[in-house]
Every structure is written in C-alpha cells, then in structure tokens.
Design a protein around this motif. Structure first.
Motif, PDB file in Angstrom:
ATOM      1  N   ASP A   1       0.853  -1.191   0.000  1.00  0.00           N
ATOM      2  CA  ASP A   1       0.000   0.000   0.000  1.00  0.00           C
ATOM      3  C   ASP A   1       0.887   1.239   0.000  1.00  0.00           C
ATOM      4  OD1 ASP A   1      -2.607  -1.032  -0.017  1.00  0.00           O
ATOM      5  OD2 ASP A   1      -2.490  -1.495   2.124  1.00  0.00           O
TER       6      ASP A   1
ATOM      7  N   THR B   1       1.372   5.218  -5.633  1.00  0.00           N
ATOM      8  CA  THR B   1       0.373   6.038  -6.319  1.00  0.00           C
ATOM      9  C   THR B   1       0.681   6.277  -7.794  1.00  0.00           C
ATOM     10  OG1 THR B   1       1.538   8.037  -5.617  1.00  0.00           O
ATOM     11  CG2 THR B   1      -0.258   7.266  -4.194  1.00  0.00           C
ATOM     12  N   CYS B   2       1.910   5.925  -8.230  1.00  0.00           N
ATOM     13  CA  CYS B   2       2.285   6.231  -9.617  1.00  0.00           C
ATOM     14  C   CYS B   2       3.395   5.301 -10.086  1.00  0.00           C
ATOM     15  CB  CYS B   2       2.747   7.688  -9.712  1.00  0.00           C
ATOM     16  SG  CYS B   2       4.256   8.010  -8.763  1.00  0.00           S
TER      17      CYS B   2
ATOM     18  N   CYS C   1       6.547   5.284  -8.024  1.00  0.00           N
ATOM     19  CA  CYS C   1       6.490   4.425  -6.838  1.00  0.00           C
ATOM     20  C   CYS C   1       6.844   2.988  -7.220  1.00  0.00           C
ATOM     21  CB  CYS C   1       5.093   4.449  -6.215  1.00  0.00           C
ATOM     22  SG  CYS C   1       4.599   6.038  -5.529  1.00  0.00           S
TER      23      CYS C   1
ATOM     24  N   LYS D   1      -1.509  -3.576  -6.624  1.00  0.00           N
ATOM     25  CA  LYS D   1      -0.933  -3.206  -5.331  1.00  0.00           C
ATOM     26  C   LYS D   1      -0.153  -4.352  -4.719  1.00  0.00           C
ATOM     27  CE  LYS D   1      -4.320   0.318  -4.250  1.00  0.00           C
ATOM     28  NZ  LYS D   1      -5.319   0.818  -3.331  1.00  0.00           N
TER      29      LYS D   1
ATOM     30  N   TYR E   1       6.658   2.587   2.240  1.00  0.00           N
ATOM     31  CA  TYR E   1       5.418   1.932   1.802  1.00  0.00           C
ATOM     32  C   TYR E   1       5.001   0.904   2.855  1.00  0.00           C
ATOM     33  CZ  TYR E   1       7.055   3.968  -2.523  1.00  0.00           C
ATOM     34  OH  TYR E   1       7.500   4.851  -3.476  1.00  0.00           O
TER      35      TYR E   1
END
Length: 69
Positions: free
Chosen positions: A9, A12-13, A16, A40, A65
């Motif tokens: 989790d 976001t892009c 990442c 994810k 993360y």
C-alpha cells in the motif's frame, strides 16, 4: 528459488513502482521483482538462503510503503 507475493500500500504512480522495484532488486538474494501498481503487489523471486519474507517487508517499509504477506 522461492516466489512470494507481497501486498503493498502507498504506491500512487509509476515512480512508486520503480522505487519499490529498485528497493527489492537491491536486496541480496532477490532474482526478480515484478511490482504492480494496479494490483498493489509485488511478486518476488528470491533465494531463501540469502533473504526471507521479513527482510523483504522491512526493506519496502523502510522505503516508505506498507507491505504485508
């Protein structure tokens, strides 16, 4: 070699994904890491004689993360 899937989790892009991939492939014993933003998760192929699930999770979490089995 063993294969492990980590749920991650906080991605976001694409940057990442690259960051998590770089973290995982930088660990001694990791042969391959396929990181998916959409799912994810990260599917990791590693040598259990050199690393383990806890070390992989710690490395991802140190990168900012959340990771879990």
């Amino acid at each position: 070699m063993e294969t492990l899937t980590l749920h991650i989790d906080g991605m976001t892009c694409g940057g990442c994904v690259k960051s998590v991939t770089r973290i995982l492939t930088g660990i001694d014993g990791v042969a391959k890491a396929e990181v998916s933003l959409e799912n994810k998760n990260a599917v990791i192929e590693f040598d259990p004689a050199k690393t383990n699930a806890a070390a992989l999770i710690d490395a991802v979490e140190d990168g900012g993360y959340d990771a879990a089995l």
